[in-house]
Design a protein around this motif. Structure first.
Motif, PDB file in Angstrom:
ATOM      1  N   TYR A 163       0.833  -1.198   0.000  1.00 16.19           N
ATOM      2  CA  TYR A 163       0.000   0.000   0.000  1.00 16.19           C
ATOM      3  C   TYR A 163       0.869   1.252   0.000  1.00 16.19           C
ATOM      4  O   TYR A 163       0.545   2.255  -0.630  1.00 16.19           O
ATOM      5  CB  TYR A 163      -0.952  -0.010   1.202  1.00 16.19           C
ATOM      6  CG  TYR A 163      -2.120  -0.938   1.000  1.00 16.19           C
ATOM      7  CD1 TYR A 163      -3.125  -0.636   0.082  1.00 16.19           C
ATOM      8  CD2 TYR A 163      -2.231  -2.132   1.712  1.00 16.19           C
ATOM      9  CE1 TYR A 163      -4.197  -1.484  -0.117  1.00 16.19           C
ATOM     10  CE2 TYR A 163      -3.301  -2.988   1.510  1.00 16.19           C
ATOM     11  CZ  TYR A 163      -4.276  -2.663   0.601  1.00 16.19           C
ATOM     12  OH  TYR A 163      -5.335  -3.510   0.391  1.00 16.19           O
ATOM     13  N   ARG A 164       1.988   1.196   0.714  1.00 10.79           N
ATOM     14  CA  ARG A 164       2.916   2.324   0.741  1.00 10.79           C
ATOM     15  C   ARG A 164       3.473   2.590  -0.651  1.00 10.79           C
ATOM     16  O   ARG A 164       3.479   3.721  -1.129  1.00 10.79           O
ATOM     17  CB  ARG A 164       4.053   2.022   1.717  1.00 10.79           C
ATOM     18  CG  ARG A 164       5.169   3.068   1.741  1.00 10.79           C
ATOM     19  CD  ARG A 164       6.304   2.576   2.617  1.00 10.79           C
ATOM     20  NE  ARG A 164       7.474   3.443   2.539  1.00 10.79           N
ATOM     21  CZ  ARG A 164       8.669   3.116   3.010  1.00 10.79           C
ATOM     22  NH1 ARG A 164       8.843   1.929   3.590  1.00 10.79           N
ATOM     23  NH2 ARG A 164       9.693   3.949   2.908  1.00 10.79           N
ATOM     24  N   VAL A 165       3.910   1.537  -1.332  1.00  5.03           N
ATOM     25  CA  VAL A 165       4.482   1.683  -2.673  1.00  5.03           C
ATOM     26  C   VAL A 165       3.439   2.189  -3.664  1.00  5.03           C
ATOM     27  O   VAL A 165       3.719   3.073  -4.486  1.00  5.03           O
ATOM     28  CB  VAL A 165       5.075   0.342  -3.159  1.00  5.03           C
ATOM     29  CG1 VAL A 165       5.484   0.427  -4.619  1.00  5.03           C
ATOM     30  CG2 VAL A 165       6.277  -0.050  -2.306  1.00  5.03           C
ATOM     31  N   TYR A 166       2.222   1.673  -3.573  1.00  3.26           N
ATOM     32  CA  TYR A 166       1.206   2.053  -4.550  1.00  3.26           C
ATOM     33  C   TYR A 166       0.646   3.444  -4.299  1.00  3.26           C
ATOM     34  O   TYR A 166       0.257   4.135  -5.240  1.00  3.26           O
ATOM     35  CB  TYR A 166       0.096   1.001  -4.598  1.00  3.26           C
ATOM     36  CG  TYR A 166       0.463  -0.137  -5.505  1.00  3.26           C
ATOM     37  CD1 TYR A 166       0.288  -0.048  -6.875  1.00  3.26           C
ATOM     38  CD2 TYR A 166       1.039  -1.291  -4.997  1.00  3.26           C
ATOM     39  CE1 TYR A 166       0.656  -1.080  -7.719  1.00  3.26           C
ATOM     40  CE2 TYR A 166       1.418  -2.337  -5.828  1.00  3.26           C
ATOM     41  CZ  TYR A 166       1.221  -2.219  -7.194  1.00  3.26           C
ATOM     42  OH  TYR A 166       1.600  -3.247  -8.026  1.00  3.26           O
ATOM     43  N   ALA A 167       0.618   3.865  -3.035  1.00  2.12           N
ATOM     44  CA  ALA A 167       0.188   5.238  -2.754  1.00  2.12           C
ATOM     45  C   ALA A 167       1.179   6.229  -3.369  1.00  2.12           C
ATOM     46  O   ALA A 167       0.779   7.211  -4.010  1.00  2.12           O
ATOM     47  CB  ALA A 167       0.075   5.461  -1.244  1.00  2.12           C
ATOM     48  N   ILE A 172       2.949   9.853  -7.973  1.00  2.00           N
ATOM     49  CA  ILE A 172       3.902  10.137  -9.055  1.00  2.00           C
ATOM     50  C   ILE A 172       3.195  10.158 -10.403  1.00  2.00           C
ATOM     51  O   ILE A 172       3.430  11.040 -11.228  1.00  2.00           O
ATOM     52  CB  ILE A 172       5.044   9.108  -9.043  1.00  2.00           C
ATOM     53  CG1 ILE A 172       5.907   9.301  -7.799  1.00  2.00           C
ATOM     54  CG2 ILE A 172       5.898   9.229 -10.314  1.00  2.00           C
ATOM     55  CD1 ILE A 172       7.006   8.272  -7.647  1.00  2.00           C
ATOM     56  N   GLN A 173       2.325   9.182 -10.641  1.00  3.14           N
ATOM     57  CA  GLN A 173       1.592   9.161 -11.908  1.00  3.14           C
ATOM     58  C   GLN A 173       0.781  10.430 -12.087  1.00  3.14           C
ATOM     59  O   GLN A 173       0.703  10.985 -13.199  1.00  3.14           O
ATOM     60  CB  GLN A 173       0.670   7.951 -11.959  1.00  3.14           C
ATOM     61  CG  GLN A 173      -0.191   7.899 -13.219  1.00  3.14           C
ATOM     62  CD  GLN A 173      -1.198   6.769 -13.185  1.00  3.14           C
ATOM     63  OE1 GLN A 173      -0.899   5.664 -12.718  1.00  3.14           O
ATOM     64  NE2 GLN A 173      -2.415   7.034 -13.653  1.00  3.14           N
ATOM     65  N   LYS A 218       4.652  11.364   2.919  1.00  4.41           N
ATOM     66  CA  LYS A 218       3.630  11.842   3.856  1.00  4.41           C
ATOM     67  C   LYS A 218       2.346  12.206   3.122  1.00  4.41           C
ATOM     68  O   LYS A 218       1.241  11.827   3.531  1.00  4.41           O
ATOM     69  CB  LYS A 218       4.150  13.049   4.637  1.00  4.41           C
ATOM     70  CG  LYS A 218       3.174  13.568   5.700  1.00  4.41           C
ATOM     71  CD  LYS A 218       3.748  14.726   6.465  1.00  4.41           C
ATOM     72  CE  LYS A 218       2.833  15.155   7.606  1.00  4.41           C
ATOM     73  NZ  LYS A 218       1.460  15.477   7.166  1.00  4.41           N
ATOM     74  N   LYS A 219       2.476  12.923   2.011  1.00  4.88           N
ATOM     75  CA  LYS A 219       1.296  13.328   1.251  1.00  4.88           C
ATOM     76  C   LYS A 219       0.573  12.119   0.677  1.00  4.88           C
ATOM     77  O   LYS A 219      -0.661  12.071   0.675  1.00  4.88           O
ATOM     78  CB  LYS A 219       1.715  14.279   0.124  1.00  4.88           C
ATOM     79  CG  LYS A 219       0.546  14.822  -0.677  1.00  4.88           C
ATOM     80  CD  LYS A 219       1.022  15.815  -1.738  1.00  4.88           C
ATOM     81  CE  LYS A 219      -0.147  16.372  -2.531  1.00  4.88           C
ATOM     82  NZ  LYS A 219       0.291  17.351  -3.560  1.00  4.88           N
ATOM     83  N   SER A 220       1.341  11.135   0.189  1.00  6.17           N
ATOM     84  CA  SER A 220       0.717   9.950  -0.404  1.00  6.17           C
ATOM     85  C   SER A 220      -0.086   9.176   0.624  1.00  6.17           C
ATOM     86  O   SER A 220      -1.141   8.599   0.299  1.00  6.17           O
ATOM     87  CB  SER A 220       1.781   9.053  -1.044  1.00  6.17           C
ATOM     88  OG  SER A 220       2.589   8.444  -0.047  1.00  6.17           O
ATOM     89  N   LEU A 221       0.379   9.141   1.867  1.00  2.09           N
ATOM     90  CA  LEU A 221      -0.347   8.422   2.916  1.00  2.09           C
ATOM     91  C   LEU A 221      -1.503   9.248   3.466  1.00  2.09           C
ATOM     92  O   LEU A 221      -2.570   8.701   3.765  1.00  2.09           O
ATOM     93  CB  LEU A 221       0.616   8.037   4.035  1.00  2.09           C
ATOM     94  CG  LEU A 221       1.676   7.006   3.648  1.00  2.09           C
ATOM     95  CD1 LEU A 221       2.633   6.747   4.805  1.00  2.09           C
ATOM     96  CD2 LEU A 221       1.042   5.703   3.178  1.00  2.09           C
ATOM     97  N   ASP A 222      -1.304  10.557   3.582  1.00  4.07           N
ATOM     98  CA  ASP A 222      -2.384  11.418   4.071  1.00  4.07           C
ATOM     99  C   ASP A 222      -3.569  11.438   3.107  1.00  4.07           C
ATOM    100  O   ASP A 222      -4.718  11.593   3.531  1.00  4.07           O
ATOM    101  CB  ASP A 222      -1.872  12.847   4.285  1.00  4.07           C
ATOM    102  CG  ASP A 222      -0.933  12.959   5.476  1.00  4.07           C
ATOM    103  OD1 ASP A 222      -0.892  12.013   6.282  1.00  4.07           O
ATOM    104  OD2 ASP A 222      -0.213  13.981   5.576  1.00  4.07           O
TER     105      ASP A 222
END
Length: 283
Positions: A163-167, A172-173, A218-222
């Protein structure tokens, strides 16, 4: 004469005959199996058969959507060749991330044939050797486990790293699309190239791409719900192409699924004016 007699050349193995009773039983089981819903190809898609006529150049490249998953060794084997396609030709490869199939369909392995789990790892390693790529055997951590001859998914709480990698991938995409190819290449290299604890290199890979590591993670997880909605849209588009697997290169609605269909994709691109960055259109 003292010579050792050579054994006869082995005859090919023949499949054991199937009894009529067994054949009827198999046919009955197949008829009772839940049918897969086939989505018909829209009639308008037939237009893709007509080659493009505009000049292909820096301002007007051909575009390919590459659907890829970090769980797939075949995606790793294909990624460098897609990167080379974009490097050498006027082609824009839009990298689109999709989740591992076990996250989308936890019962997938329970419905598949057992030979898949014997053949695929062997074939991936063999293909990596053929291409001259490093191969660690398979990526760790896994999202499935083998107990005896049964392959089952691990609990969702063990998928945290994925989940961390895909977030991050969704971010990025969305916000750094021009760096999605570099992100995918570097992550595949660390995952499958033999790097232990590859997850510790995520900040390093982001920094290599001139993407601030800590704020990005941080932004991807938030905002993980937002970035995972991008991943889910990729999955829907992949399925709509006519094939939901990976790696899948989609060109003008046509899917080219598999690491062994890249040459076929290039053949189709040539029909539409594929041009090297330093030459005339290819015949």
């Amino acid at each position: 004469s003292g010579r050792t007699k050579r054994p006869p050349f082995p005859m090919p193995l023949q499949a054991a005959p199937v009894s009529r009773r067994r054949a009827r039983k198999v046919a009955k089981e197949m008829s009772e199996t839940k049918l897969v819903k086939i989505i018909p190809r829209p009639a308008a898609w037939d237009e893709v058969r007509k080659p493009l006529t505009a000049n292909v150049n820096e301002q007007n490249p051909l575009e390919v959507d590459l659907m890829t998953s970090f769980r797939s060794g075949y995606c790793y084997l294909a990624m460098d060749r897609y990167a080379a396609l974009q490097r050498d030709y006027y082609v824009k490869v839009n990298v689109r991330f999709v989740r591992p199939v076990l996250m989308r369909d936890p019962e997938m392995f329970l419905k598949s044939t057992d030979y898949r789990y014997l053949y695929d790892p062997m074939d991936m390693g063999r293909q990596a050797q053929f291409l001259g790529l490093p191969w660690r055997g398979d990526m760790v951590p896994d999202i499935c486990k083998t107990v005896g001859n049964a392959v089952t998914p691990t609990p969702n709480e063990e998928h945290g790293l994925f989940y961390r990698v895909y977030a991050v991938s969704g971010l990025i995409q969305s916000e750094h699309p021009g760096k999605a190819m570099g992100w995918a290449q570097r992550m595949f290299q660390t995952m499958y190239g033999g790097v232990d604890n590859w997850q510790n290199l995520i900040p390093e890979v982001l920094s290599e791409l001139a993407i601030p590591a800590d704020p990005t993670e941080k932004k991807s997880l938030d905002q993980k719900e937002h970035y995972f909605s991008i991943i889910e849209q990729n999955e829907a588009n992949n399925h709509a192409s006519g094939h939901g697997g990976v790696p899948n290169g989609i060109f003008r609605c046509d899917p080219f699924w598999g690491h062994d269909r890249i040459d076929t994709l290039i053949w189709r691109l040539k029909q539409n004016g594929l041009t090297r960055r330093w030459s005339k259109p290819l015949d």
